[in-house]
Design an enzyme around this catalytic site. Structure first.
Site, PDB file in Angstrom:
ATOM      1  CE  LYS A 280     -12.231 -13.780  -3.458  1.00 15.89           C
ATOM      2  NZ  LYS A 280     -13.292 -12.849  -3.120  1.00 15.89           N
TER       3      LYS A 280
ATOM      4  CB  SER B   3     -16.563 -16.102  -4.946  1.00 14.25           C
ATOM      5  OG  SER B   3     -17.011 -15.316  -6.016  1.00 14.25           O
TER       6      SER B   3
ATOM      7  CD  GLU C 264     -12.946 -12.135   5.222  1.00 15.99           C
ATOM      8  OE1 GLU C 264     -12.538 -11.290   4.430  1.00 15.99           O
ATOM      9  OE2 GLU C 264     -13.755 -13.024   4.889  1.00 15.99           O
TER      10      GLU C 264
ATOM     11  CG  HIS D  25       8.081  -2.024  11.768  1.00 13.23           C
ATOM     12  ND1 HIS D  25       7.688  -0.808  12.281  1.00 13.23           N
ATOM     13  CD2 HIS D  25       9.161  -2.403  12.503  1.00 13.23           C
ATOM     14  CE1 HIS D  25       8.496  -0.458  13.270  1.00 13.23           C
ATOM     15  NE2 HIS D  25       9.401  -1.419  13.428  1.00 13.23           N
TER      16      HIS D  25
END
Ligand code: ARG
Length: 366
Positions: free
Chosen positions: A286, A280, A293, A159
């Site tokens: 970042k 970025s 992804e 979970h």
């Protein structure tokens, strides 16, 4: 377009409209099957000569012409256009240009319907072998990381909540097992599709005394597709490939999701090498895990390709229907997507490092 420019002009009183030809041409995609098309044609011609349907000399001239065409295509000197409809037609027309009417004999006892299925089976056989190697690469990358961090503890989750401490190597080895089954599923698919459809003709074979098993042997098939109607009308082998690839993509997506999570500041388990991340301009703090992804995102294409194929085939009466030409995009795209995802993940993992302190600290904090 001249009436005689298409293979099937005899019963037509008018040439095909340019708009129709352009709409129905598949050459932009099936040009990627040129090697398979030529390999299949050479085996077919050799069988025709063995059965005395062509003289050895004729077969030799056709073979030489075909090999020249292959070189022209490899060098890019033979330009392909939608006017040639598909790769089968383009090769045959070029052969006739090169060696004259003898080139037309390549079509003896063969139709594009059995030919296209042959090309696809040869293509998928090669693709599955390449994907097998790419799976091994990723498995090796996972194994190397398991060895390097042998003994490192991490929290095991259910979970997405801390459940029990486990070894990082145990977690990584779970993916090796998944990939092993993916590889087996693809191998099964390869075994089932490895039958030659040649000789099925348009749908009902030929009255010429060909030897289907001879061609099958020359092309390293395990046998022939027994039923000619089935041989030209099913695409279950492409669907099975897309299904096995979808399961593989699902596994790669789960791995990618974990890599994304682990590389966040919240988790801090994984450091992705700068060469495999992007930044970025506005937010210099970042480091984005784009590779992971994108692998996760490309899963959508692979599932979509499976749905595409199932939908194309679902209501087609036997035997060949032109709808089936639409199978090229999902077949080629699945191969390219799955292969590139495996390769880049293996490369990225090999250049990533785990934060042992963070992993152990979290595992012992419960
Ligand atoms: N380009 C076609 C395809 O991929 C080849 C078979 C054409 N057969 C035909 N009867 N028009 O399906």
């Amino acid at each position: 377009m001249k009436k005689s420019d298409v293979l099937w002009s005899a019963r037509f009183s008018k040439p095909i409209a340019d708009s129709t030809l352009q709409f129905s041409s598949s050459i932009d995609l099936d040009k990627h099957l040129y090697r398979e098309d030529i390999t299949g044609s050479i085996a077919h011609v050799q069988m025709l000569a063995a059965k005395k349907l062509l003289t050895q000399k004729e077969a030799q001239r056709i073979r030489k012409g075909l090999l020249e065409i292959q070189r022209e295509l490899e060098k890019g000197t033979l330009k392909l256009s939608w006017r040639q409809e598909d790769i089968h037609t383009a090769v045959e027309k070029r052969l006739i240009q090169k060696i004259g009417q003898l080139g037309g004999k390549l079509h003896t006892a063969r139709s594009r319907n059995d030919q296209v299925s042959l090309d696809e089976r040869l293509y998928l056989r090669k693709s599955i072998d390449e994907i097998h190697l790419a799976i091994r690469q990723l498995q090796r990358a996972l194994l190397r990381a398991s060895r390097k961090y042998l003994g490192t503890l991490m929290p095991g989750y259910t979970h997405l909540q801390h459940a029990q401490p486990v070894l990082l190597s145990h977690h990584l080895l779970a993916y090796i097992s998944m990939l092993q089954r993916d590889d087996e599923r693809l191998r099964d698919c390869r075994n089932r599709l490895n039958r030659s459809p040649l000789g099925a003709g348009a749908l009902a074979g030929t009255s010429l005394p060909i030897d289907r098993k001879d061609v099958a042997r020359r092309l390293q098939f395990d046998g022939i597709a027994e039923n000619s109607l089935d041989a030209v009308s099913d695409r279950d082998y492409v669907i099975e490939f897309a299904a096995a690839s979808s399961i593989l993509a699902m596994h790669l997506s789960r791995l990618s999701e974990e890599l994304v999570l682990w590389s966040t500041r919240e988790f801090g388990f994984l450091k992705i090498d700068d060469a495999y991340a992007t930044g970025s301009s506005m937010l210099p703090q970042k480091k984005n895990p784009d590779v992971a992804e994108l692998v996760r995102g490309k899963t959508g294409r692979v599932y979509g390709n499976l749905m595409n194929l199932l939908t194309i085939m679902k209501a087609l009466p036997l035997t060949y229907n032109r709808d089936m030409q639409e199978d090229k995009f999902p077949m080629l795209d699945t191969t390219n997507t799955v292969r590139s995802c495996l390769t880049i993940l293996a490369e990225m993992l090999s250049h990533s490092s785990f934060n042992v302190e963070e992993l152990e600290g979290r595992a012992r904090s419960d």
